[in-house]
Scaffold this motif. Sequence first.
Motif, PDB file in Angstrom:
ATOM      1  N   LEU A 458      85.800  44.766  19.982  1.00 64.93           N
ATOM      2  CA  LEU A 458      85.906  45.370  21.306  1.00 64.93           C
ATOM      3  C   LEU A 458      84.843  44.810  22.244  1.00 64.93           C
ATOM      4  CD1 LEU A 458      87.550  47.431  22.898  1.00 64.93           C
ATOM      5  CD2 LEU A 458      85.873  49.163  22.255  1.00 64.93           C
ATOM      6  N   TRP A 459      83.628  44.614  21.731  1.00 62.72           N
ATOM      7  CA  TRP A 459      82.557  44.038  22.552  1.00 62.72           C
ATOM      8  C   TRP A 459      82.929  42.626  23.028  1.00 62.72           C
ATOM      9  CZ3 TRP A 459      80.131  39.625  20.595  1.00 62.72           C
ATOM     10  CH2 TRP A 459      79.179  39.070  21.437  1.00 62.72           C
ATOM     11  N   SER A 460      83.370  41.759  22.115  1.00 58.37           N
ATOM     12  CA  SER A 460      83.638  40.369  22.476  1.00 58.37           C
ATOM     13  C   SER A 460      84.797  40.262  23.451  1.00 58.37           C
ATOM     14  CB  SER A 460      83.917  39.528  21.218  1.00 58.37           C
ATOM     15  OG  SER A 460      85.106  39.952  20.576  1.00 58.37           O
ATOM     16  N   HIS A 461      85.810  41.101  23.287  1.00 59.72           N
ATOM     17  CA  HIS A 461      86.967  41.008  24.181  1.00 59.72           C
ATOM     18  C   HIS A 461      86.695  41.675  25.522  1.00 59.72           C
ATOM     19  CE1 HIS A 461      88.771  39.692  20.434  1.00 59.72           C
ATOM     20  NE2 HIS A 461      89.746  39.176  21.159  1.00 59.72           N
ATOM     21  N   HIS A 462      85.806  42.632  25.550  1.00 58.19           N
ATOM     22  CA  HIS A 462      85.364  43.166  26.835  1.00 58.19           C
ATOM     23  C   HIS A 462      84.629  42.072  27.621  1.00 58.19           C
ATOM     24  CE1 HIS A 462      83.344  46.770  29.100  1.00 58.19           C
ATOM     25  NE2 HIS A 462      83.900  45.902  29.917  1.00 58.19           N
ATOM     26  N   ASN A 463      83.792  41.313  26.942  1.00 59.67           N
ATOM     27  CA  ASN A 463      83.113  40.196  27.606  1.00 59.67           C
ATOM     28  C   ASN A 463      84.107  39.128  28.056  1.00 59.67           C
ATOM     29  OD1 ASN A 463      80.434  40.859  27.882  1.00 59.67           O
ATOM     30  ND2 ASN A 463      79.796  39.959  25.944  1.00 59.67           N
ATOM     31  N   HIS A 464      85.163  38.935  27.290  1.00 56.33           N
ATOM     32  CA  HIS A 464      86.210  37.991  27.690  1.00 56.33           C
ATOM     33  C   HIS A 464      86.839  38.439  29.010  1.00 56.33           C
ATOM     34  CE1 HIS A 464      89.456  35.022  27.000  1.00 56.33           C
ATOM     35  NE2 HIS A 464      90.249  35.935  27.533  1.00 56.33           N
ATOM     36  N   VAL A 465      87.100  39.714  29.135  1.00 59.03           N
ATOM     37  CA  VAL A 465      87.668  40.249  30.374  1.00 59.03           C
ATOM     38  C   VAL A 465      86.666  40.123  31.517  1.00 59.03           C
ATOM     39  CG1 VAL A 465      88.517  42.340  31.508  1.00 59.03           C
ATOM     40  CG2 VAL A 465      89.233  41.809  29.173  1.00 59.03           C
ATOM     41  N   ASN A 466      85.392  40.424  31.243  1.00 57.19           N
ATOM     42  CA  ASN A 466      84.366  40.269  32.275  1.00 57.19           C
ATOM     43  C   ASN A 466      84.310  38.841  32.796  1.00 57.19           C
ATOM     44  OD1 ASN A 466      83.574  42.925  32.276  1.00 57.19           O
ATOM     45  ND2 ASN A 466      81.768  42.606  31.011  1.00 57.19           N
ATOM     46  N   ASN A 467      84.424  37.875  31.891  1.00 59.97           N
ATOM     47  CA  ASN A 467      84.389  36.476  32.298  1.00 59.97           C
ATOM     48  C   ASN A 467      85.586  36.143  33.175  1.00 59.97           C
ATOM     49  OD1 ASN A 467      85.345  33.507  31.738  1.00 59.97           O
ATOM     50  ND2 ASN A 467      83.168  33.505  31.268  1.00 59.97           N
ATOM     51  N   ARG A 468      86.748  36.637  32.792  1.00 63.67           N
ATOM     52  CA  ARG A 468      87.967  36.334  33.553  1.00 63.67           C
ATOM     53  C   ARG A 468      87.929  36.955  34.939  1.00 63.67           C
ATOM     54  NH1 ARG A 468      92.621  39.155  34.019  1.00 63.67           N
ATOM     55  NH2 ARG A 468      92.069  40.557  32.321  1.00 63.67           N
ATOM     56  N   LEU A 469      87.331  38.139  35.075  1.00 63.56           N
ATOM     57  CA  LEU A 469      87.355  38.855  36.344  1.00 63.56           C
ATOM     58  C   LEU A 469      86.121  38.615  37.206  1.00 63.56           C
ATOM     59  CD1 LEU A 469      88.847  42.304  35.239  1.00 63.56           C
ATOM     60  CD2 LEU A 469      90.017  40.335  36.235  1.00 63.56           C
ATOM     61  N   ALA A 470      85.133  37.891  36.686  1.00 64.41           N
ATOM     62  CA  ALA A 470      83.946  37.606  37.497  1.00 64.41           C
ATOM     63  C   ALA A 470      84.346  36.833  38.742  1.00 64.41           C
ATOM     64  CB  ALA A 470      82.931  36.806  36.679  1.00 64.41           C
ATOM     65  N   GLY A 471      83.946  37.348  39.895  1.00 61.20           N
ATOM     66  CA  GLY A 471      84.290  36.703  41.152  1.00 61.20           C
ATOM     67  C   GLY A 471      85.589  37.166  41.759  1.00 61.20           C
ATOM     68  N   ALA A 472      86.351  38.002  41.049  1.00 63.00           N
ATOM     69  CA  ALA A 472      87.617  38.501  41.585  1.00 63.00           C
ATOM     70  C   ALA A 472      87.350  39.554  42.660  1.00 63.00           C
ATOM     71  CB  ALA A 472      88.459  39.091  40.462  1.00 63.00           C
ATOM     72  N   LEU A 473      88.390  39.887  43.412  1.00 60.33           N
ATOM     73  CA  LEU A 473      88.237  40.879  44.467  1.00 60.33           C
ATOM     74  C   LEU A 473      87.843  42.241  43.902  1.00 60.33           C
ATOM     75  CD1 LEU A 473      91.307  40.059  46.751  1.00 60.33           C
ATOM     76  CD2 LEU A 473      88.889  39.584  47.214  1.00 60.33           C
ATOM     77  N   SER A 474      88.166  42.482  42.646  1.00 62.71           N
ATOM     78  CA  SER A 474      87.859  43.772  42.035  1.00 62.71           C
ATOM     79  C   SER A 474      86.413  43.871  41.577  1.00 62.71           C
ATOM     80  CB  SER A 474      88.782  44.012  40.833  1.00 62.71           C
ATOM     81  OG  SER A 474      88.606  42.990  39.866  1.00 62.71           O
ATOM     82  N   GLU A 475      85.648  42.797  41.659  1.00 60.30           N
ATOM     83  CA  GLU A 475      84.259  42.828  41.203  1.00 60.30           C
ATOM     84  C   GLU A 475      83.379  43.499  42.258  1.00 60.30           C
ATOM     85  OE1 GLU A 475      81.227  39.684  39.183  1.00 60.30           O
ATOM     86  OE2 GLU A 475      81.929  39.186  41.197  1.00 60.30           O
ATOM     87  N   PRO A 477      80.137  43.835  44.129  1.00 62.31           N
ATOM     88  CA  PRO A 477      78.992  42.927  44.313  1.00 62.31           C
ATOM     89  C   PRO A 477      77.667  43.522  43.865  1.00 62.31           C
ATOM     90  CG  PRO A 477      79.755  43.784  46.433  1.00 62.31           C
ATOM     91  CD  PRO A 477      80.790  44.164  45.408  1.00 62.31           C
ATOM     92  N   HIS A 478      77.586  44.850  43.797  1.00 65.80           N
ATOM     93  CA  HIS A 478      76.360  45.493  43.330  1.00 65.80           C
ATOM     94  C   HIS A 478      76.284  45.543  41.800  1.00 65.80           C
ATOM     95  CE1 HIS A 478      75.152  46.908  47.339  1.00 65.80           C
ATOM     96  NE2 HIS A 478      76.433  47.125  47.536  1.00 65.80           N
ATOM     97  N   PHE A 479      77.408  45.345  41.157  1.00 70.59           N
ATOM     98  CA  PHE A 479      77.477  45.399  39.701  1.00 70.59           C
ATOM     99  C   PHE A 479      78.294  44.217  39.197  1.00 70.59           C
ATOM    100  CE2 PHE A 479      77.215  49.705  41.374  1.00 70.59           C
ATOM    101  CZ  PHE A 479      76.094  50.199  40.718  1.00 70.59           C
ATOM    102  N   PRO A 480      77.759  42.998  39.295  1.00 65.09           N
ATOM    103  CA  PRO A 480      78.531  41.808  38.904  1.00 65.09           C
ATOM    104  C   PRO A 480      78.887  41.843  37.428  1.00 65.09           C
ATOM    105  CG  PRO A 480      76.223  41.257  39.312  1.00 65.09           C
ATOM    106  CD  PRO A 480      76.409  42.662  39.777  1.00 65.09           C
ATOM    107  N   LYS A 481      80.041  41.293  37.130  1.00 64.72           N
ATOM    108  CA  LYS A 481      80.531  41.262  35.755  1.00 64.72           C
ATOM    109  C   LYS A 481      79.805  40.153  34.992  1.00 64.72           C
ATOM    110  CE  LYS A 481      85.013  43.252  36.850  1.00 64.72           C
ATOM    111  NZ  LYS A 481      84.706  44.523  36.186  1.00 64.72           N
ATOM    112  N   ILE A 482      79.059  40.548  33.993  1.00 61.17           N
ATOM    113  CA  ILE A 482      78.223  39.615  33.244  1.00 61.17           C
ATOM    114  C   ILE A 482      78.639  39.617  31.779  1.00 61.17           C
ATOM    115  CG2 ILE A 482      76.294  40.023  34.826  1.00 61.17           C
ATOM    116  CD1 ILE A 482      75.031  41.745  32.573  1.00 61.17           C
ATOM    117  N   GLN A 483      78.086  38.658  31.042  1.00 63.37           N
ATOM    118  CA  GLN A 483      78.227  38.677  29.594  1.00 63.37           C
ATOM    119  C   GLN A 483      77.169  39.633  29.057  1.00 63.37           C
ATOM    120  OE1 GLN A 483      80.968  36.697  27.903  1.00 63.37           O
ATOM    121  NE2 GLN A 483      81.330  37.376  30.005  1.00 63.37           N
TER     122      GLN A 483
END
Length: 558
Positions: A458-475, A477-483
């Motif tokens: 679950l941890w690794s695939h959550h990070n996979h999703v974070n990587n895919r969505l980093a920079g998307a409109l849903s991100e 800006p105060h809480f950037p999606k990180i690894q």
Amino acid sequence: MHQLTSTELKSIISPPSLESLISTILFVCLLFPFTTEAGLYTASDQVVVLTPDNVDSVLVNSTAALVVEFYASWCGHCIAFSPVWKSLASDIKEWKPAVDLAAIDCANQDNGPVCSRFGVRGYPTLKVLQLLHSTSFMDFQGLRHKIIDKMETHAEPWPPACPPLETTRAELKTNSVGHLALLFETSNSYVGRELTLDLLQYENIAVRRVLSTEDGLVAELNVTHFPSCYLYYPSGIFTRQLEVRTFYTYALQRLPGVVRAGKPLPVTSDLAKNTTEDQLRPFNRSRVYMSDLESTLHYSLRVELAAHPVIKGEALSTLQRYISVLAKYFPGRPVVNNLLKSVDMWLKGEKDTELSYSSLRDALDNTVPNAALPEGVRWVGCQGSKPHFRRYPCGMWTLFHVLTVQAEEAADPQEVLQAMRSYIHSFFGCRACATHFENMAQESMSHVGTLSSAVLWLWSHHNHVNNRLAGALSEDPHFPKIQWPSPELCPSCHGVKNGEHTWNQAELLTFLRSHFSSEHLLSDYLEEEAHSNPRADKVQICRSAPEQAVNPLFLGRH
């Protein structure tokens, strides 16, 4: 780089021989964010899937570089190579729009003319890289370096979308950008060029490579280790020494004022005001809040499920599994746990093949004394700077992280994961999100064989999703999606092997077990225990301030 026509593209690709297939560099751009799924790759892999319908629009009139894998989905070596290609796509995600990866399945008869057009006769073939032999594949680090080599040796003018990768030779007198990072390295190091591409999408930051042979700058800043990164300011110098590319990238992307291009700068006053009904609540980013978990339960059970007036068939089985897992493992207050167990027993006693949501709502709102589920939501660790950021998706991820940790003495290591998978498939409101999660589950969830591996999956695939969505409109800006977790939050979770960042699995598992443990949950912003008559006087989530809180500008995870 001049604009390429279809004819010119065909002319620069020569058919490879059987003995040695040397591919020609293709400088191309992505004009549209294609999400087609085919063959070995899906929309969540961050690989552009080429088809006869889109190949010309992708390859013609290029301004940047695209590296294309030509493969056959039946080819065993292609299947073995696909994880490397996916890892590379994830690793160089920030290099867009200068570089992007694509793939086309030549086993698909519709794609045959495209593969023939580019002279492909063996699989896998990478255009820009030489053919990878059947018994030995490059790792993604080698592929990454090869892409940089090809970019730098390209004979035509420098691609407009690609940043300059040359070294700095002149002495530094002025700094016209917000932050200037000097990466001191040896001539055979790739860190400076990789870091430049990693920061391509960010503003108010510039990276300059300085070779160890540049005696003037090396002496001026007293550099003794290579690679070393120095932030150069008129008022002073900050250094991070002996670290790999990942650590440099993480640190520089999160400097004050550094934001993705086109994203507004986070403003503290906006955080204080917030456009939600409440001010942003101070919170500790290193802890999990029970308020988020109870808010997730409320939204899931009272709002999301309410969109299904009648629940039957597989959806009813999914609901029963979901409630069962919650009743077993939710580490809540006694009043909430009593409610979950009561609803679980009621569902197990139901003999009908379908269930109306109204009857479920009655069970949630009026069951037995000393059992109640708080109404309303009060996001704390999952709050966003705007009403449409984070919140419920963050809460759902957090809930299932907590449940996988709480279930570490369960008989079935997949019990929580499968309950999560089926709930998302049947009920989660974001259908595209549900499709992406199902794609990940189909690929590897069946391989989970221990309770510890369930936590790590679950941890690794959550990070996979974070990587895919980093920079998307849903991100947010105060809480950037990180690894996650960051080096600051868990230093021992991070390591270096052969110059590359690695995760220390043993330390990571220890951290996750502690972070999502019931003992680690904070009860701030919760009211006193429930009343004895939940229908007459329902439990509410209070507005009390936490006993301990930290600056809300600290980075979040989701």
